[in-house]
Design a protein around this motif. Structure first.
Motif, PDB file in Angstrom:
ATOM      1  N   ASP A  98      -5.338   3.666  -1.087  1.00 22.52           N
ATOM      2  CA  ASP A  98      -4.251   2.919  -1.725  1.00 22.52           C
ATOM      3  C   ASP A  98      -3.323   2.341  -0.663  1.00 22.52           C
ATOM      4  O   ASP A  98      -3.621   2.377   0.530  1.00 22.52           O
ATOM      5  CB  ASP A  98      -3.494   3.817  -2.729  1.00 22.52           C
ATOM      6  CG  ASP A  98      -2.743   4.966  -2.043  1.00 22.52           C
ATOM      7  OD1 ASP A  98      -2.744   5.042  -0.797  1.00 22.52           O
ATOM      8  OD2 ASP A  98      -2.151   5.785  -2.764  1.00 22.52           O
ATOM      9  N   MET A  99      -2.195   1.822  -1.111  1.00 21.09           N
ATOM     10  CA  MET A  99      -1.224   1.188  -0.209  1.00 21.09           C
ATOM     11  C   MET A  99      -0.770   2.147   0.901  1.00 21.09           C
ATOM     12  O   MET A  99      -0.513   1.735   2.028  1.00 21.09           O
ATOM     13  CB  MET A  99      -0.005   0.756  -1.046  1.00 21.09           C
ATOM     14  CG  MET A  99       1.114   0.111  -0.308  1.00 21.09           C
ATOM     15  SD  MET A  99       2.528  -0.072  -1.435  1.00 21.09           S
ATOM     16  CE  MET A  99       3.720  -0.797  -0.327  1.00 21.09           C
ATOM     17  N   ASP A 100      -0.704   3.421   0.573  1.00 19.52           N
ATOM     18  CA  ASP A 100      -0.218   4.419   1.533  1.00 19.52           C
ATOM     19  C   ASP A 100      -1.229   4.685   2.649  1.00 19.52           C
ATOM     20  O   ASP A 100      -0.858   5.121   3.731  1.00 19.52           O
ATOM     21  CB  ASP A 100       0.089   5.723   0.760  1.00 19.52           C
ATOM     22  CG  ASP A 100       1.008   6.634   1.534  1.00 19.52           C
ATOM     23  OD1 ASP A 100       1.939   6.120   2.189  1.00 19.52           O
ATOM     24  OD2 ASP A 100       0.803   7.860   1.494  1.00 19.52           O
ATOM     25  N   ILE A 101      -2.494   4.431   2.366  1.00 22.65           N
ATOM     26  CA  ILE A 101      -3.586   4.745   3.304  1.00 22.65           C
ATOM     27  C   ILE A 101      -4.109   3.481   4.003  1.00 22.65           C
ATOM     28  O   ILE A 101      -4.744   3.553   5.046  1.00 22.65           O
ATOM     29  CB  ILE A 101      -4.764   5.412   2.521  1.00 22.65           C
ATOM     30  CG1 ILE A 101      -4.292   6.688   1.802  1.00 22.65           C
ATOM     31  CG2 ILE A 101      -5.951   5.725   3.417  1.00 22.65           C
ATOM     32  CD1 ILE A 101      -3.835   7.782   2.741  1.00 22.65           C
ATOM     33  N   ALA A 102      -3.834   2.315   3.391  1.00 22.35           N
ATOM     34  CA  ALA A 102      -4.462   1.062   3.845  1.00 22.35           C
ATOM     35  C   ALA A 102      -4.266   0.808   5.346  1.00 22.35           C
ATOM     36  O   ALA A 102      -5.213   0.400   6.035  1.00 22.35           O
ATOM     37  CB  ALA A 102      -3.927  -0.110   3.024  1.00 22.35           C
ATOM     38  N   ASP A 103      -3.070   1.063   5.867  1.00 20.27           N
ATOM     39  CA  ASP A 103      -2.848   0.796   7.292  1.00 20.27           C
ATOM     40  C   ASP A 103      -3.663   1.734   8.193  1.00 20.27           C
ATOM     41  O   ASP A 103      -4.102   1.333   9.269  1.00 20.27           O
ATOM     42  CB  ASP A 103      -1.350   0.903   7.640  1.00 20.27           C
ATOM     43  CG  ASP A 103      -0.591  -0.354   7.247  1.00 20.27           C
ATOM     44  OD1 ASP A 103      -1.244  -1.392   7.027  1.00 20.27           O
ATOM     45  OD2 ASP A 103       0.642  -0.302   7.164  1.00 20.27           O
ATOM     46  N   ASP A 104      -3.862   2.975   7.722  1.00 19.79           N
ATOM     47  CA  ASP A 104      -4.707   3.908   8.484  1.00 19.79           C
ATOM     48  C   ASP A 104      -6.133   3.366   8.574  1.00 19.79           C
ATOM     49  O   ASP A 104      -6.805   3.499   9.600  1.00 19.79           O
ATOM     50  CB  ASP A 104      -4.764   5.286   7.795  1.00 19.79           C
ATOM     51  CG  ASP A 104      -3.421   6.001   7.827  1.00 19.79           C
ATOM     52  OD1 ASP A 104      -2.537   5.547   8.568  1.00 19.79           O
ATOM     53  OD2 ASP A 104      -3.261   7.007   7.109  1.00 19.79           O
ATOM     54  N   VAL A 105      -6.591   2.770   7.484  1.00 20.92           N
ATOM     55  CA  VAL A 105      -7.952   2.225   7.450  1.00 20.92           C
ATOM     56  C   VAL A 105      -8.054   1.013   8.388  1.00 20.92           C
ATOM     57  O   VAL A 105      -9.009   0.888   9.158  1.00 20.92           O
ATOM     58  CB  VAL A 105      -8.358   1.838   6.008  1.00 20.92           C
ATOM     59  CG1 VAL A 105      -9.774   1.272   5.970  1.00 20.92           C
ATOM     60  CG2 VAL A 105      -8.251   3.052   5.075  1.00 20.92           C
ATOM     61  N   ARG A 106      -7.034   0.147   8.321  1.00 24.59           N
ATOM     62  CA  ARG A 106      -7.024  -1.024   9.223  1.00 24.59           C
ATOM     63  C   ARG A 106      -7.095  -0.566  10.687  1.00 24.59           C
ATOM     64  O   ARG A 106      -7.796  -1.165  11.496  1.00 24.59           O
ATOM     65  CB  ARG A 106      -5.745  -1.844   9.024  1.00 24.59           C
ATOM     66  CG  ARG A 106      -5.722  -2.650   7.749  1.00 24.59           C
ATOM     67  CD  ARG A 106      -4.448  -3.512   7.674  1.00 24.59           C
ATOM     68  NE  ARG A 106      -4.389  -4.248   6.432  1.00 24.59           N
ATOM     69  CZ  ARG A 106      -3.769  -3.807   5.333  1.00 24.59           C
ATOM     70  NH1 ARG A 106      -3.135  -2.658   5.333  1.00 24.59           N
ATOM     71  NH2 ARG A 106      -3.784  -4.536   4.233  1.00 24.59           N
ATOM     72  N   GLU A 107      -6.336   0.482  11.012  1.00 24.66           N
ATOM     73  CA  GLU A 107      -6.281   0.961  12.401  1.00 24.66           C
ATOM     74  C   GLU A 107      -7.635   1.463  12.901  1.00 24.66           C
ATOM     75  O   GLU A 107      -7.900   1.448  14.104  1.00 24.66           O
ATOM     76  CB  GLU A 107      -5.230   2.074  12.532  1.00 24.66           C
ATOM     77  CG  GLU A 107      -3.809   1.539  12.574  1.00 24.66           C
ATOM     78  CD  GLU A 107      -2.762   2.637  12.580  1.00 24.66           C
ATOM     79  OE1 GLU A 107      -3.108   3.787  12.908  1.00 24.66           O
ATOM     80  OE2 GLU A 107      -1.595   2.341  12.253  1.00 24.66           O
ATOM     81  N   VAL A 108      -8.476   1.892  11.971  1.00 23.91           N
ATOM     82  CA  VAL A 108      -9.818   2.335  12.360  1.00 23.91           C
ATOM     83  C   VAL A 108     -10.770   1.145  12.463  1.00 23.91           C
ATOM     84  O   VAL A 108     -11.534   1.017  13.428  1.00 23.91           O
ATOM     85  CB  VAL A 108     -10.367   3.362  11.330  1.00 23.91           C
ATOM     86  CG1 VAL A 108     -11.831   3.701  11.632  1.00 23.91           C
ATOM     87  CG2 VAL A 108      -9.529   4.629  11.332  1.00 23.91           C
ATOM     88  N   ILE A 109     -10.716   0.252  11.465  1.00 23.24           N
ATOM     89  CA  ILE A 109     -11.714  -0.829  11.375  1.00 23.24           C
ATOM     90  C   ILE A 109     -11.447  -1.978  12.349  1.00 23.24           C
ATOM     91  O   ILE A 109     -12.370  -2.474  13.012  1.00 23.24           O
ATOM     92  CB  ILE A 109     -11.762  -1.384   9.934  1.00 23.24           C
ATOM     93  CG1 ILE A 109     -12.180  -0.282   8.951  1.00 23.24           C
ATOM     94  CG2 ILE A 109     -12.732  -2.569   9.842  1.00 23.24           C
ATOM     95  CD1 ILE A 109     -12.068  -0.703   7.487  1.00 23.24           C
ATOM     96  N   PHE A 110     -10.201  -2.425  12.439  1.00 25.05           N
ATOM     97  CA  PHE A 110      -9.912  -3.644  13.203  1.00 25.05           C
ATOM     98  C   PHE A 110     -10.320  -3.558  14.679  1.00 25.05           C
ATOM     99  O   PHE A 110     -10.910  -4.510  15.218  1.00 25.05           O
ATOM    100  CB  PHE A 110      -8.432  -4.038  13.058  1.00 25.05           C
ATOM    101  CG  PHE A 110      -8.073  -4.636  11.719  1.00 25.05           C
ATOM    102  CD1 PHE A 110      -9.012  -4.742  10.692  1.00 25.05           C
ATOM    103  CD2 PHE A 110      -6.784  -5.092  11.475  1.00 25.05           C
ATOM    104  CE1 PHE A 110      -8.675  -5.287   9.457  1.00 25.05           C
ATOM    105  CE2 PHE A 110      -6.439  -5.641  10.241  1.00 25.05           C
ATOM    106  CZ  PHE A 110      -7.384  -5.736   9.240  1.00 25.05           C
ATOM    107  N   PRO A 111     -10.040  -2.435  15.368  1.00 27.40           N
ATOM    108  CA  PRO A 111     -10.475  -2.381  16.788  1.00 27.40           C
ATOM    109  C   PRO A 111     -11.997  -2.473  16.935  1.00 27.40           C
ATOM    110  O   PRO A 111     -12.491  -3.028  17.930  1.00 27.40           O
ATOM    111  CB  PRO A 111      -9.960  -1.009  17.257  1.00 27.40           C
ATOM    112  CG  PRO A 111      -8.833  -0.689  16.347  1.00 27.40           C
ATOM    113  CD  PRO A 111      -9.227  -1.257  15.014  1.00 27.40           C
ATOM    114  N   LEU A 112     -12.733  -1.930  15.958  1.00 24.96           N
ATOM    115  CA  LEU A 112     -14.199  -2.016  16.024  1.00 24.96           C
ATOM    116  C   LEU A 112     -14.645  -3.472  15.901  1.00 24.96           C
ATOM    117  O   LEU A 112     -15.512  -3.936  16.644  1.00 24.96           O
ATOM    118  CB  LEU A 112     -14.827  -1.167  14.897  1.00 24.96           C
ATOM    119  CG  LEU A 112     -14.561   0.344  14.966  1.00 24.96           C
ATOM    120  CD1 LEU A 112     -15.028   1.028  13.686  1.00 24.96           C
ATOM    121  CD2 LEU A 112     -15.244   0.954  16.187  1.00 24.96           C
ATOM    122  N   ILE A 113     -14.024  -4.183  14.962  1.00 23.78           N
ATOM    123  CA  ILE A 113     -14.337  -5.610  14.786  1.00 23.78           C
ATOM    124  C   ILE A 113     -13.970  -6.379  16.051  1.00 23.78           C
ATOM    125  O   ILE A 113     -14.748  -7.204  16.547  1.00 23.78           O
ATOM    126  CB  ILE A 113     -13.571  -6.184  13.573  1.00 23.78           C
ATOM    127  CG1 ILE A 113     -14.070  -5.555  12.272  1.00 23.78           C
ATOM    128  CG2 ILE A 113     -13.708  -7.708  13.515  1.00 23.78           C
ATOM    129  CD1 ILE A 113     -13.199  -5.866  11.059  1.00 23.78           C
TER     130      ILE A 113
END
Lengths: 145, 94
Positions: free
Chosen positions: B21-36
């Motif tokens: 949800d909104m509370d977790i979304a930034d944690d997910v971005r922090e994992v995915i974006f550097p990989l991309i």
């Protein structure tokens, strides 16, 4: 959680939450608990939980956009008449301008507005009212059962 | 929040779980974006995601766009039933 039984044919539960994103999981837990208690069709429950969570998220994101550390609370009330479910939200944030609450055009590829689209897809009606004091905003969603 | 990530050649698989949800979304971005950003193909394994709202969908859309800009791609793998329902609704909109 407060149970209100003003009309014995109606079931109603109300709970308030701190206005912040970390409260959203508590809003979902409350909704699931109430739907189980009201014996709402299991196939419908998670869709309703999503609509409720999106509406609560809109309060955090928009009504309190400039106040991320607010100590204000928002309230959610779920009422079941047997034929209809009414979900009411109350907050003391920035007054909602209904004309600005719409999902964006379909050809815009940004995801913003998706939450409002979900609410519109799931619920039968969406009404914005001015809240009775001390509330500023009162959003009312309904769904025929 | 911690998410398991496995690597195989040029593919990184991120195993998301729980409620996104909104509370977790930034944690997910922090994992995915550097990989991309490092040029990896990213697989998002969603089999253990019990709930996803518009914030989670936004992360997927943003990730796909970011990957396209970096000439790589993001793919969804093993999508759970609750997430598939939300994705089906989102596809009408996106």
């Amino acid at each position: 959680m407060n149970t209100e039984v003003a009309d014995p044919t109606n079931l109603s539960e109300k709970k308030d939450f701190l206005v912040r994103s970390s409260s959203l999981k508590d809003v979902r837990s409350f909704s699931r608990e109430v739907f189980e208690k009201f014996k709402i069709d299991e196939d419908l429950r998670e869709e309703l939980v999503l609509a409720i969570a999106e509406a609560a998220q809109n309060i955090v994101k928009h009504a309190y956009k400039d106040f991320p550390d607010t100590q204000d609370r928002m309230a959610v009330r779920i009422t079941c008449t047997g034929k209809e479910l009414e979900i009411a939200f109350f907050d003391k944030g920035k007054p909602v301008e209904e004309s600005k609450v719409k999902h964006r055009a379909i050809d815009d590829v940004k995801p913003g507005g998706l939450g409002t689209f979900f609410i519109q897809e799931i619920m039968d009606s969406i009404k914005f009212k001015e809240g009775d004091k001390p509330w500023i905003n009162n959003l009312v969603l309904t769904k025929k059962l | 929040m911690k998410f398991k990530v496995t690597d195989s050649e040029n593919i990184s698989t991120v195993f998301l779980n729980g409620e996104i949800d909104m509370d977790i979304a930034d944690d997910v971005r922090e994992v995915i974006f550097p990989l991309i950003d490092s040029g990896k193909v990213v697989h998002l394994n969603l089999k253990d995601v019990q709930y996803m709202d518009s914030s989670g969908i936004s992360v997927i859309v943003e990730s796909s766009k970011r990957a396209k800009d970096k000439n790589t791609k993001v793919e969804l793998k093993e999508v759970s039933q609750p997430v598939e329902k939300v994705l089906a609704m989102a596809r009408k909109f996106l």
